[in-house]
Design a protein around this motif. Structure first.
Motif, short mmCIF file in Angstrom:
data_model
loop_
_atom_site.label_atom_id
_atom_site.label_comp_id
_atom_site.label_asym_id
_atom_site.label_seq_id
_atom_site.Cartn_x
_atom_site.Cartn_y
_atom_site.Cartn_z
N GLN B 3 0.82 -1.31 0.18
CA GLN B 3 0.01 0.10 -0.18
C GLN B 3 0.81 1.23 0.02
N TRP B 4 2.21 1.12 0.48
CA TRP B 4 2.95 2.45 0.49
C TRP B 4 3.12 2.71 -0.82
N ASN B 11 -0.88 10.40 -1.46
CA ASN B 11 -0.33 10.56 -0.06
C ASN B 11 0.75 11.73 0.09
N SER B 52 3.99 6.17 11.48
CA SER B 52 3.61 5.82 10.19
C SER B 52 4.06 4.22 9.93
N TYR B 58 -5.10 4.73 9.96
CA TYR B 58 -4.82 4.72 8.63
C TYR B 58 -4.57 6.19 7.82
N ASP B 282 -12.52 8.54 7.34
CA ASP B 282 -12.05 7.57 6.50
C ASP B 282 -12.94 7.04 5.42
N THR B 328 -4.83 8.37 1.77
CA THR B 328 -5.50 6.91 1.80
C THR B 328 -4.88 6.04 2.56
N TRP B 329 -3.52 6.54 3.10
CA TRP B 329 -2.81 5.40 3.69
C TRP B 329 -1.79 5.83 4.65
N ARG B 330 -1.25 5.17 5.47
CA ARG B 330 -0.13 5.91 6.64
C ARG B 330 0.95 6.79 5.83
N SER B 331 1.15 6.28 4.73
CA SER B 331 2.48 6.87 4.09
C SER B 331 2.29 8.44 4.23
#
Lengths: 285, 728
Positions: B3-4, B11, B52, B58, B282, B328-331
């Motif tokens: 996902q990163w 992101n 992260s 998320y 989210d 959309t992601w922790r990145s």
């Protein structure tokens, strides 16, 4: 006439304004559930009282059941237990408060002491004098335990005798750690799969348990799986389902004071009776 | 790991936007905490990098938090005894220790402690934090950099003096021009809903404006002297070499312990509240792993403390900006830390141009958001009790400290809930007992029943059950065995309802009709009605009555008409009809359709049991044959009482006969009555329990009140049946 689940039924009496009504009540229960009725009186009585008692007994005599009077002395609980053993009593009927006060909760009422020490089945009635010949719903525990089949057999007999419409066999599933630790979606999915498997397993077991008994026009036999704390949820369910009688296995060990401090199992139900409670004592074959 | 790289560009972009906001906020929050400005930046960078990679949320953004300003400032003052610099070093030690505690909280999965506080008290505490932040920053914004006062209340008392000095021009004009101008930009920006201005985050505009103003002054476009060094941020020249290190020499003292306690408490609470709020935002409807996130925050806090940074927490404002910019992601959290580190390392001289009054304006605005009149209004609309709890917590926090404040709030809430004898008895008797029951109804929906009472103290048990259910399931939460349900629980359930509905599930609350509330607010705490507490509709009742109004049903105040009709039915022959509620009627051709929630009881074997159901009664202008029809033998007793217990087989409809149990008085009449049309109608719908009597039909589904969807199905079935029978 359905077969009666019990033979010898006993109930304690004491001299009070309600004496006659209580005795009539016991006779009615016995006619539904058993063959012989023993009135156990603990303590001394005056001659006049004794005579009075005998007159009532004479009126109570019926063709289908036998009525007997037993005089006992000493501590009420011990005397009751002694005569239960002596006369091969298999059901003891006792009145109970639906809810115990805080003090009583820790000290123990007579009914509670009987439950803890008795060697026969016991019926705790929350509202004596309200007995009717019909009863809507009966809830029975379906726990995986050697005693359960016998308890269920007794419950079915009782249900037939009381013309109950529905009998629900209930299994309490205690969600284990993996099922409770739902922190994110992946764990949730896994927990739900585990739960599904467990439910299927338990459902199969319950189905096997009830298979000897058939649902008839009169009595529908159902199964239900509950999630939550064992011993607690069955009482809660009995209340939610508005059932009239809860039938449970007798405890494996004699319950002591610590069981009330650290409530578990049967103690939840005892501390707050959701309905009338029948604790079935299994006889070893 | 995949996902990163999957959604890298959105992101990366949102991380960049967030870093622009995080920069002034981190500086400002650190200053407001009484710490060197770089401490906030370190918290944001370390938090972003560690959380992260290890965290469980998320789209959350880590950095210094609003709530911690008060806790950190308190710790620095208490530990330093007036020496802010030394106090900060002691506080760093407390931060390191609090990080360890937070890590342990996550490790032992006690993230649920965040749900143990009454909502009104938590809101009161947050409002107090807002006021405390404002009390200092209002001065700074107007140009008074170092107001001499030791508490928030004293700072407020000093405000008139500062204003007076403002009007006699004791401050540099550029200072207050910067501060007030920045505030104006922030306020105006919040009113702009569209357009290019909206693309730039407000704090960035405010800081940009301030720097521009100072620059214009320096090139003498503006007729003011430029801001002196004391009005500007001062960052160490070499940030990496000049990191502060924690001083553990006060560890073991009471004040140190209290500092650790309040830092841990606020960091945990703020993070948990933010995580809950972010999960609602989210777009992918994921559920954050709270305990994993707590562990990550704990680790990040330890690292941050050792490097001279504040507690990193999950910050709600930055996180929501993050979501709004497509994260959309922790990145995104990683990238905001990355860009922030880039700014600080590459352009330290640029950062040194940021004027303090601009940062103060940003903080004043944040503080105002936490304690705005709307917050008071919102809580007041729930009810007077909640307002009292809210205000008491607020005042206690303002005059003492955070821990005392929230403790007061909890105690007061509990006392107010214990205030009647009945309720006190219920609470005391059931405080330590389990009170939830979950089972799957045969119709496939979950039934979650709650007994005795439901408030903030035992909400954790309810939450445990709720969390194990998939949010796309249908769930009925039944409070009919509860004596009272408090605001916190209803508020939490509202959140659950949202998440269930958004992922295609359904959460219905029943059993609140019998409990009443002081105000019409849907979340107002509900308890048994008494003299001073008139009846108030529940959400379900509101839904039902709106439904009726839209379809021009008329409400029937006089329930006796229906009651009489109901009592004709044999189903009620051995039952006591205690009451009817929500009675409404509609004319359907020549007949009528009645609806009511029925409360009735069955006085059978020893105990009396109370039953509820939602039923429809159809009346016609022609005779119907007597019959009962159902699937589960509920009406068997009724048939027995009537004297026709044998099941009737309709020869032509073997499927129907196998599925339904039909018992009738007169077989001949019935065979005429059950045409294929009618049989097809029954087969096409849910099996209801139906009894006919003379010119009337009684229809109900379960022996509990119908949820709103069940209610609409029932009405549709009944009106359909009524039409079908009349058109023959």
């Amino acid at each position: 006439m359905p077969t009666k689940p019990f033979d010898n039924i006993a109930t304690a009496i004491a001299f009070s304004p309600n004496l006659e009504a209580n005795m009539h009540e016991s006779v009615r229960i016995t006619r539904m559930l058993g063959h012989k009725l023993f009135f156990i009186h603990v303590g001394e009585g005056t001659e006049a009282e004794k005579e009075n008692l005998h007159t009532i007994l004479a009126q109570l005599a019926t063709d289908d059941i036998e009525v007997k009077l037993i005089w006992e002395k000493g501590d009420i609980v011990e005397a009751l237990l002694r005569s239960c053993a002596d006369y091969a009593i298999d059901l003891l009927v006792a009145g109970a408060q639906p809810r115990e006060g805080l003090l009583r909760y820790y000290m123990g009422s007579i009914a509670r002491q009987l439950v803890r020490k008795t060697n026969c089945s016991i019926l705790l009635m929350t509202h004596p004098n309200k007995l009717q010949s019909r009863c809507g719903k009966i809830v029975v525990n379906g726990i995986a335990h050697p005693k359960t089949p016998q308890t269920l057999a007794v419950a079915v007999k009782v249900a037939n005798c009381l013309h109950a419409g529905e009998l629900i066999v209930v299994e309490e599933v205690v969600p284990d750690k993996a099922m409770e630790n739902v922190a994110d979606d992946k764990q949730l999915q896994r927990a739900n799969e585990m739960r599904k498997n467990k439910v299927n397993r338990e459902q199969d077991r319950l189905n096997g348990l009830v298979s000897p008994f058939e649902t008839t026009e009169e009595l529908r036999i159902d199964t239900k799986i509950l999630f939550g704390k064992r011993g607690y949820t069955i009482g809660h369910f009995t209340q939610t389902a508005c059932a009239d009688l809860l039938v449970m296995n007798s405890p494996d060990t004699k319950l002591g004071f610590l069981d009330r401090v650290f409530t578990h199992g049967l103690e939840y139900v005892l501390s707050e009776l959701p309905s009338d409670l029948l604790i079935v004592h299994s006889h070893e074959k | 790991m995949k996902q990163w790289f999957q959604d890298l560009s959105p992101n990366l972009f949102s991380g960049f936007v967030v870093s622009l906001i995080a920069l002034p906020l981190s500086l400002g929050l650190a200053l407001a905490s009484g710490a060197p400005p770089v401490a906030g930046i370190i918290a944001a960078i370390v938090g972003g990098l560690v959380i992260s990679f290890l965290g469980g949320s998320y789209v959350g953004i880590a950095g210094p938090g609003n709530g911690l300003v008060v806790a950190t400032l308190g710790a620095i003052l208490a530990l330093g005894d007036g020496d802010m610099v030394q106090g900060f070093l002691y506080t760093l030690a407390a931060i390191v220790v609090s990080g360890g505690v937070i890590f342990l909280l996550g490790l032992f999965k006690v993230g649920v402690v965040g749900d143990f506080f009454p909502s009104a008290a938590v809101q009161g505490m947050l409002a107090a934090i807002g006021l405390i932040i404002m009390s200092k920053q209002l001065h700074v914004m107007l140009g008074e950099i170092n107001p001499v006062a030791s508490s928030a209340t004293e700072l407020f008392a000093l405000l008139p003096a500062t204003l007076e000095r403002l009007f006699i021009h004791a401050f540099e004009p550029l200072a207050w021009l910067t501060g007030l101008g920045s505030l104006l930009i922030l306020v105006l920006h919040s009113f702009v809903k569209t357009g290019i201005v909206r693309k730039f985050p407000a704090p960035v505009l405010a800081v940009g404006y301030a720097i521009l103003l100072n620059y214009l002054a320096s090139i003498e476009v503006l007729p003011f002297p430029t801001l002196q060094a004391e009005y500007l941020i001062r960052l160490p020249e070499n940030i990496v070499k000049q990191l502060a290190t924690p001083d553990f020499s006060k560890a073991g003292e009471y004040t140190f312990f209290m500092a650790v306690f309040s830092l841990t408490f606020i960091a945990t609470t703020e993070s948990l509240l933010s995580i809950k709020a972010i999960d609602k935002l989210d777009p992918k409807r994921r559920r954050s792993n709270v305990n994993r996130e707590l562990r990550a925050i704990g680790l990040a806090t330890v690292v941050s403390g050792f490097m001279g940074g504040l507690n990193p927490v999950i910050a709600i404002a930055r996180s929501s900006v993050n979501v709004n910019n497509g994260a959309t992601w922790r990145s995104s959290n990683f990238f905001q830390a990355f860009f922030l580190a880039g700014f600080v390392l590459l352009f330290p001289s640029f950062l040194n141009r940021i004027p303090l009054p601009a940062l103060a304006a940003i903080l004043v605005f944040t503080g105002y958001r936490l304690a705005s009149p709307q917050v008071f209004q919102k809580i007041a609309s729930v009810g007077l009790e909640q307002l009292i709890i809210f205000s008491a917590t607020l005042l206690a926090t303002l005059f003492t400290d955070l821990i005392t404040g929230i403790a007061c709030g909890m105690l007061l809430t509990l006392l107010m809930q214990l205030n009647t004898k009945d309720r006190a008895a219920v609470i005391l008797r059931n405080f330590f007992k389990p009170n939830t029951l979950l089972f799957l109804e045969s119709s496939g929906q979950y039934h979650l029943s709650v007994r005795a009472f439901s408030n903030f103290t035992n909400y954790v048990r309810l939450k445990k059950r709720l969390d194990t259910l998939p949010t796309n399931a249908a769930l009925v939460v039944d409070f009919s065995l509860c004596q009272f349900v408090d605001y916190s629980v209803l508020e939490h359930l509202g959140t659950y309802r949202d998440s269930f509905e958004k992922s295609g599930g359904n959460l219905e609350i029943i059993g609140l009709d019998d409990l009443t509330a002081r105000t019409a607010h849907p979340l107002a705490p509900r308890k048994k009605p008494h003299r001073w507490l008139p009846n108030r509709n529940s959400r379900r009742q509101d839904a039902i009555s709106t439904w009726f109004k839209e379809r021009s049903w008329s409400f029937h105040e006089d329930e006796h008409v229906l009651r009489k009709k109901m009592l004709h039915f044999r189903y009620f022959a051995d039952k006591q009809l205690d009451g009817l509620r929500n009675v409404a009627v509609l004319k359907e051709g020549e007949g009528e359709v009645w609806f009511a929630d029925l409360d009735y009881s069955q006085g059978e074997l020893l105990t009396k049991s109370y039953l509820h159901t939602s039923a429809v009664l159809l009346t016609f202008n022609f005779e119907l044959p007597f019959f009962v029809l159902d699937k589960e033998n509920v009406l068997h007793r009724t048939a027995v009482l009537a004297g026709w217990a044998a099941q009737t087989n309709l020869e032509n409809f073997s499927d129907f006969t196998n599925n339904f149990k039909l018992k009738v008085e007169n077989e001949e009449k019935i065979k005429e009555f059950f045409t294929w049309e009618l049989v097809a109608f029954f087969e096409a719908h849910k099996p209801y329990h139906i009894e006919s009597h003379d010119k009337q039909l009684l229809i109900f589904e379960k022996q509990r009140l119908a949820t709103f969807p069940e209610f609409t199905q029932l009405i549709n079935f009944a009106t359909g049946l009524s039409k079908l029978l009349q058109n023959r």
